[in-house]
Scaffold this active site. Sequence first.
Site, PDB file in Angstrom:
ATOM      1  N   LYS A 194       0.853  -1.186   0.000  1.00  0.00           N
ATOM      2  CA  LYS A 194       0.000   0.000   0.000  1.00  0.00           C
ATOM      3  C   LYS A 194       0.888   1.234   0.000  1.00  0.00           C
ATOM      4  O   LYS A 194       1.743   1.396   0.866  1.00  0.00           O
ATOM      5  CB  LYS A 194      -0.895  -0.011   1.230  1.00  0.00           C
ATOM      6  CG  LYS A 194      -1.726   1.236   1.392  1.00  0.00           C
ATOM      7  CD  LYS A 194      -2.713   1.087   2.523  1.00  0.00           C
ATOM      8  CE  LYS A 194      -3.434   2.388   2.800  1.00  0.00           C
ATOM      9  NZ  LYS A 194      -4.357   2.250   3.924  1.00  0.00           N
ATOM     10  N   LYS A 247      -2.310  -1.432  -3.727  1.00  0.00           N
ATOM     11  CA  LYS A 247      -3.176  -0.268  -3.629  1.00  0.00           C
ATOM     12  C   LYS A 247      -2.363   1.003  -3.703  1.00  0.00           C
ATOM     13  O   LYS A 247      -1.353   1.100  -3.009  1.00  0.00           O
ATOM     14  CB  LYS A 247      -3.917  -0.336  -2.304  1.00  0.00           C
ATOM     15  CG  LYS A 247      -4.758   0.863  -1.998  1.00  0.00           C
ATOM     16  CD  LYS A 247      -5.407   0.707  -0.673  1.00  0.00           C
ATOM     17  CE  LYS A 247      -6.036   2.023  -0.320  1.00  0.00           C
ATOM     18  NZ  LYS A 247      -6.352   2.122   1.056  1.00  0.00           N
TER      19      LYS A 247
HETATM   20  C1  PBG Z   1      -6.983   3.157   5.711  1.00  0.00           C
HETATM   21  C2  PBG Z   1      -7.475   3.139   4.316  1.00  0.00           C
HETATM   22  C3  PBG Z   1      -7.397   4.163   3.375  1.00  0.00           C
HETATM   23  C4  PBG Z   1      -8.029   3.686   2.235  1.00  0.00           C
HETATM   24  C5  PBG Z   1      -8.472   2.410   2.501  1.00  0.00           C
HETATM   25  N1  PBG Z   1      -8.103   2.086   3.791  1.00  0.00           N
HETATM   26  C6  PBG Z   1      -6.888   5.546   3.482  1.00  0.00           C
HETATM   27  C7  PBG Z   1      -5.506   5.846   3.802  1.00  0.00           C
HETATM   28  O1  PBG Z   1      -4.635   4.996   3.887  1.00  0.00           O
HETATM   29  O2  PBG Z   1      -5.288   7.034   4.017  1.00  0.00           O
HETATM   30  C8  PBG Z   1      -8.168   4.452   0.958  1.00  0.00           C
HETATM   31  C9  PBG Z   1      -9.183   3.958   0.012  1.00  0.00           C
HETATM   32  C10 PBG Z   1      -9.516   4.874  -1.108  1.00  0.00           C
HETATM   33  O3  PBG Z   1      -8.893   5.919  -1.325  1.00  0.00           O
HETATM   34  O4  PBG Z   1     -10.465   4.540  -1.819  1.00  0.00           O
HETATM   35  N2  PBG Z   1      -7.970   2.798   6.620  1.00  0.00           N
END
Ligand code: PBG
Length: 326
Positions: A194, A247
Amino acid sequence: MYPNTRLRRLRNSQALRSMVRETHVEVSNLIAPLFVVPGEKVRREIVSMPGQYNLSVDETVKKAVALYELGVSSVLLFAIPEFKDEVGSSSWQPDGIIPKAIKAIKKAIPEMMVITDLCFCEYTSHGHCGVMKDGHLCNDETLPNLLKQALVHADAGADMIAPSGMLDGTIGFLRHGLDENNFSNLPLMAYAAKFASSFYGPFRDAVQSAPEYGDRKTYQMDPANISEAIREVELDVQEGADIVMVKPALAFLDVIRAVKETFDMPTAAYNVSGEYAMVKAAAKMGWLDEKRVMLETLTSIKRAGADIIITYFAEAFAELRKRGEV
Ligand code: PBG
């Protein structure tokens, strides 16, 4: 070689093009994220994500039923809790918003697969993904809290847990803790690679989780790194991840491909909020054909190697598929 070979021959008709198509997006590949909020009869559109809503538990159930009827049989739950504090303790209340939503969905549609996002940024007053000390996210102090949250989700009946915090050792710690508590059959979908991405902007509006200070660069990955992404995924696989996720998706298609080729694991990609918002905005301006761009986007993620796509387009895609339009 030309003129014996003419690749255009197989593009002559729709039937022929369909016959030789290499990549297919199926509704069964898609997971729909949902944003659950306190209250009743709440259905508030998220400004930067047109067509996506903050939903109270009762409305979440309605949405889940609609999705299920369209063939989307899994949802990923996020919450805006009733209160936030320094450590995010509302995330491990057995009667918190996520446990309530899990139970309500499972009661209405037992076959629906309910996946929960496991993180702290929605639950902490500072918006970081765990316990903070001197402006720094404390890895090992956060892990036991993550387990508390995971056990609450598991007890409520979650079918899969998706830890998204990018803390070291998360998957191993949770796997061990879940196994010890009789949840050895509960799968983990790891947000394995991520990235610290600006494409999460609209999501942070949706769950009010923008960090109050600093950013997430000390735990989420540098978008420039692919070798490190492979190392992240490798560790999660070793620690017991059942599904690995990359992601965001679109700016990281090469990472998806590398992960699929290297590990041959069930691989998910998260088509994130900013990727959705860009298409919606351009379509609203009349600058893009939303339907076509959606299909092309999902196809590209699948072609890159993702087996599973988490996407805000899930419902729209399923509707169009039902009508035979995509
Ligand atoms: C963290 C999380 C995020 C997203 C999914 N889980 C945000 C982040 O890491 O700031 C982002 C998902 C998206 O942008 O659609 N709980």
